[in-house]
Design an enzyme around this catalytic site. Structure first.
Site, mmCIF file in Angstrom:
data_model
loop_
_atom_site.group_PDB
_atom_site.id
_atom_site.type_symbol
_atom_site.label_atom_id
_atom_site.label_comp_id
_atom_site.label_asym_id
_atom_site.label_seq_id
_atom_site.Cartn_x
_atom_site.Cartn_y
_atom_site.Cartn_z
ATOM 1 N N SER A 146 89.274 -1.166 -73.630
ATOM 2 C CA SER A 146 89.368 -0.448 -72.259
ATOM 3 C C SER A 146 87.881 -0.677 -71.913
ATOM 4 C CB SER A 146 89.297 1.148 -72.812
ATOM 5 O OG SER A 146 88.165 1.588 -73.312
ATOM 6 N N SER B 98 85.433 1.701 -71.071
ATOM 7 C CA SER B 98 84.562 2.872 -71.102
ATOM 8 C C SER B 98 83.148 2.521 -71.624
ATOM 9 C CB SER B 98 85.169 3.923 -72.302
ATOM 10 O OG SER B 98 85.119 3.269 -73.356
ATOM 11 N N SER C 124 84.929 7.402 -69.099
ATOM 12 C CA SER C 124 84.841 7.476 -70.429
ATOM 13 C C SER C 124 85.454 8.759 -71.007
ATOM 14 C CB SER C 124 83.516 7.197 -71.182
ATOM 15 O OG SER C 124 83.344 7.381 -72.438
#
Length: 266
Positions: free
Chosen positions: A77, A79, A224
């Protein structure tokens, strides 16, 4: 199923089969060959025994390296952008935060503890089968606050240098413009992304981090799911410290980003 458990079971099964053959079956085969006379073809080693003997050292080495030295992970991801990007493959040092037995997760040697600024991999407390990677921003006893995009720790602002650099970032199917800034934790400088959203309120900020637990945040602060939501991370959920990018594959470009391979994670 937990991959560590699979490795442990395979290692035990192969070792047991190999040891059983050495202790008992090999002698029986030799006795049958002797009884058959010199002209008889010697009995062949069973395929399962041959397989176990050949692969036991390999599986054991993988288990030991993965459990006590380094374990590979893939970044799924955005984040932790801009520090880590989707497509990065990283090594995690398993001994940075103490040696633990595989599967049981029992600590057998306390070699170290997370420090502010570390990029740590941990098991999600609510779902131990899921691994997360975030930056440690609070250690036991710290009071962490977030004011106008800046971290404050124990009443002191964390050094933050804003830049004019803007990067377009995807977050859960949406795109936003993030400003690049440089944050300094524990004397180490790293980049973070700051969006236009208001600072999140959280029951885990503005209060002391409990003993034996840590507060973590993603470097992509507005995209996040981190300690502000999932809460503090207990020591026994820690997997290790992310130390280096060993491979990258950019899915959009269909090729590696060569300049990222081998980089130390800061």
């Amino acid at each position: 199923m937990d991959f560590s458990l699979i490795l442990v079971l395979l290692t035990f099964a192969m070792g047991f089969i190999w040891a059983l053959d050495v202790a008992l079956l090999r002698g029986q085969r030799a006795a049958r060959a002797a009884a058959a006379g010199e002209g008889a073809e010697p009995p062949r080693e069973p395929a399962l025994v041959e397989f176990s003997r050949s692969f036991f050292p390999v599986v054991l080495a993988v288990l030991l390296i993965r459990s006590f030295l380094f374990e590979p992970f893939r970044i799924p991801s955005t984040s932790m952008m801009p520090t880590l990007r989707v497509g990065d493959f990283i090594f995690v040092s398993k001994f940075s935060y103490g040696l633990r037995l595989p599967v049981l997760n029992t600590e057998i040697a306390a070699l170290g503890r997370p420090e502010r600024g570390d990029v740590a991999v941990f098991r999600l407390p609510s779902d131990p089968g899921t691994n997360y990677i975030k930056r440690v921003v609070g250690v036991p006893g710290d009071v962490v606050s977030l004011r106008d995009k800046r971290l404050w720790i124990n009443g002191q602002p964390v050094p933050l240098e804003l830049t004019d650099e803007i990067e377009r970032v995807e977050c859960g199917g949406f795109w936003f413009d993030a400003r690049v800034a440089y944050e300094t934790l524990n004397g180490e400088r790293h980049r973070v992304f700051l969006g236009a959203q208001r600072d999140r309120s959280s029951p885990f900020l503005d209060r002391p981090v409990p003993a034996g637990q840590y507060l973590v945040m993603g470097d992509n602060r507005d995209c996040s799911r981190d300690g502000r939501i999932i809460g503090y991370i207990p020591e026994d959920s820690l997997v290790g410290e992310a130390v280096r990018i060993w491979m990258n594959w950019d899915a959009e470009a269909g090729r590696p980003l060569w300049h990222r391979i081998g980089n130390r994670i800061e």
